[in-house]
Design an enzyme around this catalytic site. Sequence first.
Site: not given
Ligand SMILES: *Cc1c(COP(=O)(O)O)cnc(C)c1O
Length: 403
Positions: A202
């Site tokens: 991210k």
């Molecule tokens: C990355 C992501 C999440 C949360 O992911 P974690 O790995 O738990 O931080 C939730 N929704 C979307 C669309 C994502 O891309």
Amino acid sequence: MTTTPVSPQALAINGGSPVRATFLPYGRQSVDEADIQAVVDVLRSDWLTTGPKVAEFEEAFAARVGAAHAVSFSSGTAALHAAAFAAGLKSGDEAITTPLTFAATANCVLYQGATPVFADIRGDTLTLDPEQVENKISPRTRAILPVDYAGHPVDLMPILEIARRHKLVVIEDACHALGAEYGGRPLGSIADMTVFSFHPVKHITTGEGGMVATNDAKFAETLRRFRNHGISSDARQRQSAGQWHYEMVLLGFNYRLPDIVCALGIQQLKRLDANLARRREIAAHYTAAFREIPAVIPPAVRPEANPAWHLYPIRLDLEKLTVDRAEVFRALRAENIGVNVHYIPVHLHPYYRERFGYKGGEFPVAEDAYGRLISLPMFHGMSDQDVDDAVQAVSKIAEHFRR
Ligand SMILES: *Cc1c(COP(=O)(O)O)cnc(C)c1O
């Protein structure tokens, strides 16, 4: 013995030499020396968790996204779970979301014993179609969970309008979209609750981590309790009743984000704007290059949106190619371009098929997109050469398989 000469333009899957010698991932974190030092400093301090770095990270984050409150969590998924709880989702309720997302968006509804109801997406941005949302409203609907797919903001205004009319809570899954703007306003300042993730692919990372931004003090209080076993941490109450006293007032979890990684988050947040600028530069470069390749449809950007470009998902115009998406994907991987597919629509996963009886065909726009999508490498640490390699590989493969 004679060997057939392999032309330099031959695809790597056909024995040609790959566009690059080393594997280029689709996403990757950037960690610098200041980040490492900040973590080390916390390791030498008194507070590894529940210390001062937590509030410092939350306050800086809230300020950046224009929200009154930000509450940190051990992951984006934990943050989604907490938001679903704070919205009051419970057994018998429904929440409307998109099928084209990571399963966690819909799973958080199930954690609360409620039912995720999918609505189809728009063909341009692949985000929830407000008209389809309206069609799925029932007396049981309690929340809408739109996703800012690939970092492009969902069309929030009509969704908030529907929510107001039906008294629903909007939980925006902005895990792709930290730093994106809708109508000139930062995501995090608009929906009832906005959820972010700090997974390494991210925009900023804490290894694992997440955040909920909200302008509602009541939601913020519930979120804080939920991530800490349901314990109310009103210092004044504690003071009057004695130092040992605390009260568990709801059934929560341990979803806390430790100071060790909050320190990393504080450092990373300082580079968010630079990360966004680089991602936007890469996206502009890709989009300009792919205008020249008829079989490649670059992602759409609507005028009210300033996307954050978590992903750069192209769609293939399969009618202009002799092969399907799977073959193009394999060919790109062979060129050492770390492509990916976002996402297998959630309702098509075995768990959802078996539990809810989905058979495919329910969400034609999402399912059609799924058959064409390929996410190209997109991360702020990419060099110009990396970007050129990805363009060259796509171009070489599109040319080879041109119908
Ligand atoms: C990355 C992501 C999440 C949360 O992911 P974690 O790995 O738990 O931080 C939730 N929704 C979307 C669309 C994502 O891309």
